[in-house]
Design a protein around this motif. Structure first.
Motif, PDB file in Angstrom:
ATOM      1  N   ASP A  82      -8.080  12.736   3.797  1.00 34.30           N
ATOM      2  CA  ASP A  82      -7.925  14.144   4.022  1.00 34.30           C
ATOM      3  C   ASP A  82      -7.366  14.676   5.128  1.00 34.30           C
ATOM      4  N   ILE A  83      -6.598  15.674   5.395  1.00 34.36           N
ATOM      5  CA  ILE A  83      -6.151  16.465   6.416  1.00 34.36           C
ATOM      6  C   ILE A  83      -7.092  17.560   6.591  1.00 34.36           C
ATOM      7  N   VAL A  84      -7.696  17.711   7.841  1.00 33.17           N
ATOM      8  CA  VAL A  84      -8.984  18.719   7.962  1.00 33.17           C
ATOM      9  C   VAL A  84      -8.332  19.592   9.130  1.00 33.17           C
ATOM     10  N   ALA A  85      -7.392  19.560   9.863  1.00 34.44           N
ATOM     11  CA  ALA A  85      -6.680  20.563  10.668  1.00 34.44           C
ATOM     12  C   ALA A  85      -5.279  20.389  10.875  1.00 34.44           C
ATOM     13  N   ASP A  86      -4.634  21.519  11.629  1.00 36.57           N
ATOM     14  CA  ASP A  86      -3.320  21.456  11.726  1.00 36.57           C
ATOM     15  C   ASP A  86      -2.984  20.514  12.544  1.00 36.57           C
ATOM     16  N   GLY A  87      -1.750  20.146  12.632  1.00 40.91           N
ATOM     17  CA  GLY A  87      -1.195  19.371  13.756  1.00 40.91           C
ATOM     18  C   GLY A  87      -0.474  18.012  13.048  1.00 40.91           C
ATOM     19  N   GLU A  88      -0.187  17.288  14.101  1.00 43.89           N
ATOM     20  CA  GLU A  88       0.545  15.977  13.850  1.00 43.89           C
ATOM     21  C   GLU A  88      -0.528  14.976  13.113  1.00 43.89           C
ATOM     22  N   PHE A  89      -0.125  14.324  11.911  1.00 41.87           N
ATOM     23  CA  PHE A  89      -0.961  13.584  11.175  1.00 41.87           C
ATOM     24  C   PHE A  89      -0.370  12.248  10.795  1.00 41.87           C
ATOM     25  N   LEU A  90       0.792  12.081  11.042  1.00 40.37           N
ATOM     26  CA  LEU A  90       1.419  10.960  10.656  1.00 40.37           C
ATOM     27  C   LEU A  90       2.772  10.790  11.820  1.00 40.37           C
ATOM     28  N   LYS A  91       2.761   9.485  12.385  1.00 44.64           N
ATOM     29  CA  LYS A  91       3.721   9.153  13.336  1.00 44.64           C
ATOM     30  C   LYS A  91       4.141   7.804  13.213  1.00 44.64           C
ATOM     31  N   THR A  92       5.300   7.691  13.156  1.00 42.86           N
ATOM     32  CA  THR A  92       6.047   6.162  13.158  1.00 42.86           C
ATOM     33  C   THR A  92       7.263   6.356  14.331  1.00 42.86           C
ATOM     34  N   ASP A  93       7.833   4.861  14.342  1.00 40.11           N
ATOM     35  CA  ASP A  93       8.913   5.075  15.186  1.00 40.11           C
ATOM     36  C   ASP A  93      10.193   5.627  14.783  1.00 40.11           C
ATOM     37  N   GLU A  94      10.012   6.124  13.409  1.00 46.20           N
ATOM     38  CA  GLU A  94      11.291   6.827  12.895  1.00 46.20           C
ATOM     39  C   GLU A  94      10.995   8.330  12.593  1.00 46.20           C
ATOM     40  N   PHE A  95       9.721   8.775  12.455  1.00 49.62           N
ATOM     41  CA  PHE A  95       9.596  10.131  12.060  1.00 49.62           C
ATOM     42  C   PHE A  95       8.147  10.681  12.211  1.00 49.62           C
ATOM     43  N   PRO A 139       0.717  -1.342  -0.063  1.00 49.06           N
ATOM     44  CA  PRO A 139       0.044  -0.139  -0.107  1.00 49.06           C
ATOM     45  C   PRO A 139       0.743   1.474  -0.035  1.00 49.06           C
ATOM     46  N   ILE A 140       0.267   2.393  -0.673  1.00 46.04           N
ATOM     47  CA  ILE A 140       0.577   3.660  -0.519  1.00 46.04           C
ATOM     48  C   ILE A 140      -0.382   4.633   0.213  1.00 46.04           C
ATOM     49  N   HIS A 141       0.164   4.998   1.257  1.00 48.23           N
ATOM     50  CA  HIS A 141      -0.873   6.074   1.989  1.00 48.23           C
ATOM     51  C   HIS A 141      -0.623   7.362   1.625  1.00 48.23           C
ATOM     52  N   SER A 142      -1.733   8.184   1.342  1.00 47.73           N
ATOM     53  CA  SER A 142      -1.693   9.397   0.924  1.00 47.73           C
ATOM     54  C   SER A 142      -2.362  10.440   1.854  1.00 47.73           C
ATOM     55  N   PHE A 143      -2.100  11.621   2.005  1.00 48.57           N
ATOM     56  CA  PHE A 143      -2.401  12.632   2.641  1.00 48.57           C
ATOM     57  C   PHE A 143      -2.412  13.981   2.129  1.00 48.57           C
ATOM     58  N   GLY A 144      -3.570  14.596   2.257  1.00 42.65           N
ATOM     59  CA  GLY A 144      -3.659  15.953   1.545  1.00 42.65           C
ATOM     60  C   GLY A 144      -4.890  16.790   2.063  1.00 42.65           C
ATOM     61  N   PRO A 145      -5.023  18.191   1.471  1.00 45.75           N
ATOM     62  CA  PRO A 145      -6.260  18.881   1.942  1.00 45.75           C
ATOM     63  C   PRO A 145      -7.415  18.100   1.670  1.00 45.75           C
ATOM     64  N   ASN A 146      -8.566  18.808   2.178  1.00 40.71           N
ATOM     65  CA  ASN A 146      -9.900  18.312   1.754  1.00 40.71           C
ATOM     66  C   ASN A 146     -10.125  18.023   0.220  1.00 40.71           C
ATOM     67  N   ILE A 177      -6.754  29.778  -2.361  1.00 41.94           N
ATOM     68  CA  ILE A 177      -6.861  28.608  -1.485  1.00 41.94           C
ATOM     69  C   ILE A 177      -6.428  29.056  -0.116  1.00 41.94           C
ATOM     70  N   THR A 178      -7.508  28.266   0.723  1.00 41.53           N
ATOM     71  CA  THR A 178      -7.232  28.303   2.076  1.00 41.53           C
ATOM     72  C   THR A 178      -6.918  26.789   2.740  1.00 41.53           C
ATOM     73  N   ASP A 179      -7.260  25.881   1.949  1.00 43.48           N
ATOM     74  CA  ASP A 179      -6.808  24.367   2.090  1.00 43.48           C
ATOM     75  C   ASP A 179      -5.422  24.046   1.775  1.00 43.48           C
ATOM     76  N   ASN A 180      -4.573  24.666   2.425  1.00 42.37           N
ATOM     77  CA  ASN A 180      -3.169  24.670   1.895  1.00 42.37           C
ATOM     78  C   ASN A 180      -2.398  24.459   3.004  1.00 42.37           C
ATOM     79  N   PHE A 181      -1.448  23.430   3.107  1.00 38.45           N
ATOM     80  CA  PHE A 181      -0.455  23.014   4.123  1.00 38.45           C
ATOM     81  C   PHE A 181       0.779  23.081   3.996  1.00 38.45           C
ATOM     82  N   ALA A 182       1.572  23.832   4.842  1.00 33.09           N
ATOM     83  CA  ALA A 182       3.012  23.421   5.069  1.00 33.09           C
ATOM     84  C   ALA A 182       3.226  22.134   5.882  1.00 33.09           C
ATOM     85  N   TYR A 183       4.430  21.497   5.607  1.00 34.30           N
ATOM     86  CA  TYR A 183       4.694  20.331   6.399  1.00 34.30           C
ATOM     87  C   TYR A 183       6.094  20.334   6.995  1.00 34.30           C
TER      88      TYR A 183
END
Length: 281
Positions: free
Chosen positions: A126-139, A82-89, A151-157
């Motif tokens: 979909d990422i709907v709010a600021d904050g941590e959204f992905l945590k693994t043992d490494e990062f 699997p490939i997991h993808s994350f992004g704005p609404n 555009i307002t649904d726009n994220f820095a990472y």
């Protein structure tokens, strides 16, 4: 690795459209999927099947146009994990629509070539709010909403890794709050606009006046990027998503503009340029 460093949707000779590869202890993450991302990964000798995560910063075409096709190209190359993808609404709906658009081809290849069904291999969220959204043992990856008008649904990472912290600004208007988000980071990768270019653009393009207003309102000049980097106290500033992203502006011109407000280390990204953490003094 900087796969594509030119801002904007136009496909031209030279720099490729926006895309980045982050590798953390063998885990490969693609950030943004501008046109050409699959080819750039191939040029870098990175197997498409090795990509584990895809992040989209916002839904402008130069950041998501090859999102589905990257996964498709990985699938026909033998993708089986699997490939997991994350992004704005809207990313989840885009993923569903992509498979509907390519239903005939995908179903034909499953039956005719014995390939697995690719649909379950792309897991979008979909990422709907600021904050941590992905945590693994490494990062850990954290999202921060920053305006990119209209555009307002726009994220820095922010990527927090064992070797250091790197922040990608996404496209953004000048936003001093990004300095807080990037405070103390080892590397800040920030988009940059060369303001004198806008005047030339207005004079030579039919929709130049309207486009020029958009560029000035929704991007950050190199001078203001310098302000962000200085306030954040980052160890290294890298300019990418360059507007313009061609030979009209030299590295020296980009750096001179940044130097008006920032005295630290700065680099202008090139396609397929690699950056390794931790950053050397």
């Amino acid at each position: 690795m900087f796969l594509g460093t030119k801002g904007g949707p136009r496909v031209e000779i030279g720099r490729s459209n926006p895309a980045n590869l982050i590798e953390i202890n063998g885990t490969r993450i693609v950030l943004d999927c501008g046109m050409g991302v699959s080819r750039q990964l191939a040029e870098a000798k990175v197997p498409l099947t090795s990509v584990k995560y895809i992040l989209i910063s916002h839904h402008h075409s130069d950041h998501n146009l090859e999102y589905g096709n990257l996964v498709y190209n990985a699938w026909v190359s033998g993708l089986s994990t699997p490939i997991h993808s994350f992004g704005p609404n809207g990313l989840e709906e885009m993923t569903k629509t992509y498979w509907e658009l390519n239903k005939f081809d995908v179903d034909t290849r499953i039956a005719d070539e014995g390939r697995p069904n690719p649909r379950p291999l792309l897991i979008a969220k979909d990422i709907v709010a600021d904050g941590e959204f992905l945590k693994t043992d490494e990062f850990t990856i954290t999202a921060f909403r920053t305006p990119h008008p209209p555009i307002t649904d726009n994220f820095a990472y922010k990527f927090t890794t064992p070797d250091g912290v790197i922040v990608f600004s996404s496209d953004t208007e000048y936003n001093p709050k990004l300095a807080e988000f990037a405070k103390g980071a080892d590397v800040l990768v920030h988009e940059a606009l060369f303001a004198p270019f806008v005047e030339k653009l207005v004079a030579r393009v039919k929709n130049g006046a309207t486009l020029g207003k958009h560029l000035m309102a929704s991007h950050t000049t190199a001078q203001d990027v310098g302000k962000i980097a200085s306030a954040a106290g980052v160890k290294l500033l890298v300019l990418s998503h360059l507007v313009p992203g061609d030979i009209d502006v030299t590295d020296d011109q980009w750096i001179a503009a940044v130097r008006e407000n920032y005295s630290g280390r700065v680099s202008v990204a090139k396609d397929l340029m690699e950056l390794v953490l931790p950053v050397k003094p």
